[in-house]
Write an enzyme that holds these catalytic residues in place. Structure first.
Site, PDB file in Angstrom:
ATOM      1  N   ASP A  43      47.083  35.950  47.844  1.00  0.00           N
ATOM      2  CA  ASP A  43      47.579  35.769  46.482  1.00  0.00           C
ATOM      3  C   ASP A  43      46.439  36.036  45.492  1.00  0.00           C
ATOM      4  OD1 ASP A  43      49.832  34.618  44.699  1.00  0.00           O
ATOM      5  OD2 ASP A  43      47.998  33.625  44.020  1.00  0.00           O
ATOM      6  N   TYR A  48      41.733  36.112  37.803  1.00  0.00           N
ATOM      7  CA  TYR A  48      40.803  35.447  38.721  1.00  0.00           C
ATOM      8  C   TYR A  48      39.463  36.209  38.783  1.00  0.00           C
ATOM      9  CZ  TYR A  48      45.123  33.158  40.365  1.00  0.00           C
ATOM     10  OH  TYR A  48      46.316  32.490  40.447  1.00  0.00           O
ATOM     11  N   LYS A  77      49.106  39.343  39.491  1.00  0.00           N
ATOM     12  CA  LYS A  77      49.805  38.803  38.311  1.00  0.00           C
ATOM     13  C   LYS A  77      49.282  39.424  37.018  1.00  0.00           C
ATOM     14  CE  LYS A  77      49.754  34.462  40.880  1.00  0.00           C
ATOM     15  NZ  LYS A  77      48.425  34.405  41.490  1.00  0.00           N
ATOM     16  N   HIS A 110      52.251  36.096  34.813  1.00  0.00           N
ATOM     17  CA  HIS A 110      51.467  34.902  35.175  1.00  0.00           C
ATOM     18  C   HIS A 110      51.916  33.646  34.429  1.00  0.00           C
ATOM     19  CE1 HIS A 110      47.245  33.977  36.943  1.00  0.00           C
ATOM     20  NE2 HIS A 110      48.002  32.904  36.972  1.00  0.00           N
TER      21      HIS A 110
END
Ligand code: A2P
Length: 315
Positions: A43, A48, A77, A110
């Site tokens: 994921d 990130y 996302k 997201h």
């Protein structure tokens, strides 16, 4: 059961590796280690800030013959500052490029909120764009095109409540196939998970271990799930670890769980949740835990002078 089934028959492993807060310099080896252990689901998300390193690890895994691309399930996302029509494609292509892939298995919106183009994280109300200006359906329509072109095999959302989902369900050509939300025994979200199940929307649980690091990060006065008596008792009963117990709860609820770890021992430990079985009584014990305790507060999205309110965010 080791997978969730989409309506077209495609399956997604219901245990994956989370990568939020997986540091650069660590996530490369964590992904390779996970693949060696047997993980087939990673994921990811643009925000990130580690998709490039994950991409390098995936390329190595494919090159070395550890696993084939089609055996892996890769999710990414779309970040909140790329909801505008002209922004979605470039953002999607950046994730593909960073991950060194030519398609994603799943692409998610997201958050159901919009930031100005040049804002990554908001510090004031004017950093936000209200949904009345960039409605979710507009963003979703570009995800539908990405899906139609086969560049994302499946499309979905994250952090959506039933109002957000209803908007898409009423207006979309392709319905959101999955919603990724915070889910663990301290936050079972029974109403929202029921709504999703009733509408054929699959669920992925983020923070499935109880997201204890948030306590420090957000200065919360909340208990630690893995230290709850019931969790510790069940761990002893099953000769398992607290982490395995709470992950197994999520799996048996019918969710996919994506515990984050960059520690090889814990990556392996978490994978062990697949070989456990909790009985009805065990599940009931976890269902009866106190709460609800939400660790992802969303406070960052709801400054007083901004257009988004806590009651708009959560069910
Ligand atoms: P680490 O990366 O050092 O292992 P969640 O997925 O619920 O958001 O939780 C992730 C957090 O839990 C990270 O801080 C991670 O740290 C830690 N963690 C992951 N697996 C375990 C485990 N098996 N036992 C205890 N802590 C864990």
């Amino acid at each position: 059961m080791k997978a969730l089934k989409f309506e077209n028959g495609d399956t997604m492993p219901n245990l994956g590796l989370g990568t939020w807060l997986s540091d650069k310099g660590e996530v490369h080896d964590a992904v390779l280690e996970a693949i060696k252990i047997g993980y087939r689901h990673i994921d990811c998300a643009h925000i990130y800030k580690n998709e490039q390193e994950i991409g390098e690890a995936l390329a190595k895994a494919f090159k070395d013959g550890l696993v084939k691309r089609e055996e892996m399930w890769i999710t990414s996302k779309l970040w909140n500052n790329a909801h505008k029509k002209e922004k979605v494609w470039p953002a999607f292509e950046t994730s593909l490029e960073h991950l060194q892939l030519d398609y994603l298995d799943l692409y998610l919106i997201h958050w159901p909120l919009v930031l100005e183009d040049d804002v990554e994280f908001p510090t004031k109300g004017s950093d936000f764009v209200p949904l009345s200006e960039v409605p979710l359906i507009e963003t979703w329509e570009t995800l539908e095109t990405i899906h139609q072109k086969g560049l994302a095999r499946h499309i979905g959302v994250s952090n959506f409540n039933s109002n957000h989902l209803n908007e898409l369900l009423q207006k979309a050509k392709t319905k959101p196939e999955l919603n990724q939300i915070e889910l663990h025994p301290f936050l079972p979200q029974n109403k929202l998970t029921r709504f999703c199940k009733d509408n054929g929307i699959l669920l992925t649980a983020y923070g499935p271990l109880g997201a204890a690091y948030r306590i420090k990060m957000e200065g919360l006065d909340l208990p630690v799930l893995m230290e709850a008596e019931a969790v510790k008792d069940l761990a002893e009963k099953h000769q398992a670890t607290p982490a395995q117990i709470v992950l197994r709860w999520g799996i048996q609820k019918g969710f996919a769980v994506i515990p984050k770890s960059t520690n090889p021992k814990r990556i392996k430990e978490n994978f062990g949740a697949w070989s456990l079985q909790l009985d009805e009584e065990d599940m009931a014990k976890l269902d009866q835990l106190e709460g609800p305790y939400r660790f992802t507060t969303g406070n960052v999205w709801t400054p007083e002078d901004g257009p988004y309110k806590q009651e708009d965010l959560w069910e």
